[in-house]
Design a protein around this motif. Structure first.
Motif, PDB file in Angstrom:
ATOM      1  N   VAL A  46      -0.038  -2.120 -12.428  1.00  0.00           N
ATOM      2  CA  VAL A  46      -0.291  -2.150 -11.144  1.00  0.00           C
ATOM      3  C   VAL A  46      -1.332  -1.086 -10.562  1.00  0.00           C
ATOM      4  O   VAL A  46      -1.429  -0.004 -11.161  1.00  0.00           O
ATOM      5  N   ARG A  47      -2.002  -1.619  -9.437  1.00  0.00           N
ATOM      6  CA  ARG A  47      -3.044  -0.540  -9.123  1.00  0.00           C
ATOM      7  C   ARG A  47      -3.158  -0.668  -7.621  1.00  0.00           C
ATOM      8  O   ARG A  47      -2.854  -1.652  -6.817  1.00  0.00           O
ATOM      9  N   MET A  48      -3.225   0.594  -7.265  1.00  0.00           N
ATOM     10  CA  MET A  48      -2.982   0.761  -5.629  1.00  0.00           C
ATOM     11  C   MET A  48      -4.352   1.660  -5.160  1.00  0.00           C
ATOM     12  O   MET A  48      -4.346   2.611  -5.767  1.00  0.00           O
ATOM     13  N   GLN A  94      -6.229   3.837  -2.118  1.00  0.00           N
ATOM     14  CA  GLN A  94      -5.768   4.535  -0.853  1.00  0.00           C
ATOM     15  C   GLN A  94      -5.933   3.814   0.491  1.00  0.00           C
ATOM     16  O   GLN A  94      -6.836   2.789   0.649  1.00  0.00           O
ATOM     17  N   GLY A  95      -4.811   3.604   0.901  1.00  0.00           N
ATOM     18  CA  GLY A  95      -4.753   2.806   2.065  1.00  0.00           C
ATOM     19  C   GLY A  95      -4.243   1.582   2.249  1.00  0.00           C
ATOM     20  O   GLY A  95      -4.114   0.742   2.879  1.00  0.00           O
ATOM     21  N   GLU A  96      -3.959   1.097   0.877  1.00  0.00           N
ATOM     22  CA  GLU A  96      -3.474  -0.328   0.475  1.00  0.00           C
ATOM     23  C   GLU A  96      -1.791  -0.132   0.415  1.00  0.00           C
ATOM     24  O   GLU A  96      -1.347   0.786   0.133  1.00  0.00           O
ATOM     25  N   ILE A  97      -1.215  -1.148   0.947  1.00  0.00           N
ATOM     26  CA  ILE A  97       0.036  -1.423   0.806  1.00  0.00           C
ATOM     27  C   ILE A  97       0.388  -2.450  -0.428  1.00  0.00           C
ATOM     28  O   ILE A  97      -0.173  -3.543   0.059  1.00  0.00           O
ATOM     29  N   VAL A  98       1.238  -2.072  -1.215  1.00  0.00           N
ATOM     30  CA  VAL A  98       1.457  -2.957  -2.388  1.00  0.00           C
ATOM     31  C   VAL A  98       3.229  -3.178  -2.406  1.00  0.00           C
ATOM     32  O   VAL A  98       3.705  -2.177  -2.389  1.00  0.00           O
TER      33      VAL A  98
END
Length: 71
Positions: free
Chosen positions: A24-26, A28-32
């Motif tokens: 999984v990659r997230m 900054q500011g991203e919603i997963v």
């Protein structure tokens, strides 16, 4: 660089593989959202990322928070 990057995460408990090669990659500011059937490993993945796996759990792979491997 990703805020959180989980690569090839495998978790075994008492010799039984619970998770296999999770990634999984997230940023900054991203919603997963992690979705799946009951028993598919969503909670184990989250617990591994927080360092809260149950006693006897053996994680392998990489969990990087802001580039630092926290696994």
């Amino acid at each position: 660089m990703s805020l959180l990057a989980i690569t090839d995460l495998t978790v075994s408990i008492n010799g039984t593989e619970i998770l296999h090669d999770v990634g999984v990659r997230m940023s900054q500011g991203e919603i997963v959202a992690i979705t799946g059937e009951s028993g598919s490993g969503k909670s184990m993945t989250a617990l591994a990322a927080m360092g809260l796996l149950p006693r006897g759990a053996v994680p392998t792979g990489k969990i990087k928070l802001e580039g630092t491997d926290i696994l």
